[in-house]
Design an enzyme around this catalytic site. Structure first.
Site, PDB file in Angstrom:
ATOM      1  CG  PHE A  24      -9.885   0.997   5.559  1.00  0.00           C
ATOM      2  CD1 PHE A  24     -10.561   1.612   4.513  1.00  0.00           C
ATOM      3  CD2 PHE A  24      -8.654   0.400   5.291  1.00  0.00           C
ATOM      4  CE1 PHE A  24     -10.028   1.634   3.224  1.00  0.00           C
ATOM      5  CE2 PHE A  24      -8.108   0.410   4.015  1.00  0.00           C
ATOM      6  CZ  PHE A  24      -8.799   1.032   2.976  1.00  0.00           C
ATOM      7  N   GLY A  25     -11.589  -2.031   5.671  1.00  0.00           N
ATOM      8  CA  GLY A  25     -11.119  -3.343   5.211  1.00  0.00           C
ATOM      9  C   GLY A  25     -10.372  -3.201   3.908  1.00  0.00           C
ATOM     10  CE1 TYR A  26      -5.890  -3.984   6.351  1.00  0.00           C
ATOM     11  CE2 TYR A  26      -4.691  -5.304   4.756  1.00  0.00           C
ATOM     12  CZ  TYR A  26      -4.953  -4.949   6.061  1.00  0.00           C
ATOM     13  OH  TYR A  26      -4.275  -5.587   7.084  1.00  0.00           O
ATOM     14  N   GLY A  27      -8.485  -6.253   2.718  1.00  0.00           N
ATOM     15  CA  GLY A  27      -8.205  -7.618   2.268  1.00  0.00           C
ATOM     16  C   GLY A  27      -9.506  -8.403   2.224  1.00  0.00           C
ATOM     17  CB  SER A  28     -10.597 -11.616   3.716  1.00  0.00           C
ATOM     18  OG  SER A  28     -10.454 -11.354   5.090  1.00  0.00           O
ATOM     19  CD  GLU A  99      -9.187  -9.834  10.060  1.00  0.00           C
ATOM     20  OE1 GLU A  99      -8.010  -9.776   9.677  1.00  0.00           O
ATOM     21  OE2 GLU A  99     -10.117 -10.242   9.334  1.00  0.00           O
TER      22      GLU A  99
HETATM   23  C1  SIN Z   1      -8.590  -6.717   6.065  1.00  0.00           C
HETATM   24  O1  SIN Z   1      -9.196  -7.333   5.191  1.00  0.00           O
HETATM   25  O2  SIN Z   1      -8.815  -5.504   6.265  1.00  0.00           O
HETATM   26  C2  SIN Z   1      -7.576  -7.399   6.925  1.00  0.00           C
HETATM   27  C3  SIN Z   1      -6.884  -8.551   6.315  1.00  0.00           C
HETATM   28  C4  SIN Z   1      -7.773  -9.713   6.013  1.00  0.00           C
HETATM   29  O3  SIN Z   1      -8.586 -10.121   6.866  1.00  0.00           O
HETATM   30  O4  SIN Z   1      -7.680 -10.270   4.905  1.00  0.00           O
END
Ligand code: SIN
Length: 187
Positions: A24-28, A99
């Site tokens: 699951f990704g929530y940012g980049s 990460e």
């Molecule tokens: C994510 O995107 O899920 C983790 C935070 C990031 O890499 O910006």
């Protein structure tokens, strides 16, 4: 906890011959998928909110002038929308490096738009990592982001691309859009 989490993450999960795992990704990870995936679906996780509370001195800032990137903070009843990717477990070799600045992998239930559920992994930078910056006024976060630049590019590009991706996902994230407004109309 040290900000470099590569070795800790390598020990955290056993994939034992599994063909694929949900991430699951929530940012980049929503807007920059620089890794191979088998499937990609909008999804959500429960009990977490997205916050620009993690420092970045490896991607969107430097040691002298760290940027700010998102992590997840526990909040009962909250929903965080993002993008789920079904990936081969060997992709974590790349993701753990990407990460590495304070993010640990955690297991979480994922909820898809059609009501289906699955178990997945999510990278979270917990408050005990040395790069964690914590809360600040959204105006000050915007100022810090406006002045930061790192090997992956300017910090404001991260914020603006994330805001655009969240609009596409119909995620009305007041924190992200509030910082975006301060960035576009500094006082
Ligand atoms: C994510 O995107 O899920 C983790 C935070 C990031 O890499 O910006």
């Amino acid at each position: 906890m040290s900000a470099n989490t590569i070795e800790i993450n390598r020990q955290r999960h056993r994939f034992d011959g599994r063909e694929s795992v949900w991430l699951f990704g929530y940012g980049s990870l929503i807007f920059k998928a620089d890794f191979p995936y088998l499937e990609r679906r909008p999804a959500a996780i429960e009990g977490w909110v997205r916050r620009f509370w993690q420092g970045s001195h490896d991607h969107r800032g430097t040691l002298e002038s760290p940027g700010r990137v998102v992590t997840l903070i526990e909040q009962p009843g909250a929903t965080c929308r993002g993008m789920a990717y079904r990936i081969s477990p060997d992709v974590f070799d790349h993701l753990d490096v990407r990460e590495k600045n304070g993010y640990l992998r955690f297991t979480t239930p994922l909820y898809f738009e059609n009501g289906e559920q699955a178990e997945g992994l999510v990278y979270i930078a917990t408050p005990d990592n040395t790069a964690f910056l914590g809360p600040a006024h959204e105006r000050d976060i915007a100022r810090q982001i406006a002045g930061a630049h790192g090997p992956s590019g300017p910090n404001d590009e991260y914020l603006l691309r994330l805001a655009e991706a969240l609009r596409e996902l119909a995620d009305d994230d007041a924190h992200v859009f509030g910082i975006e407004r301060y960035l576009q109309h500094p006082e």
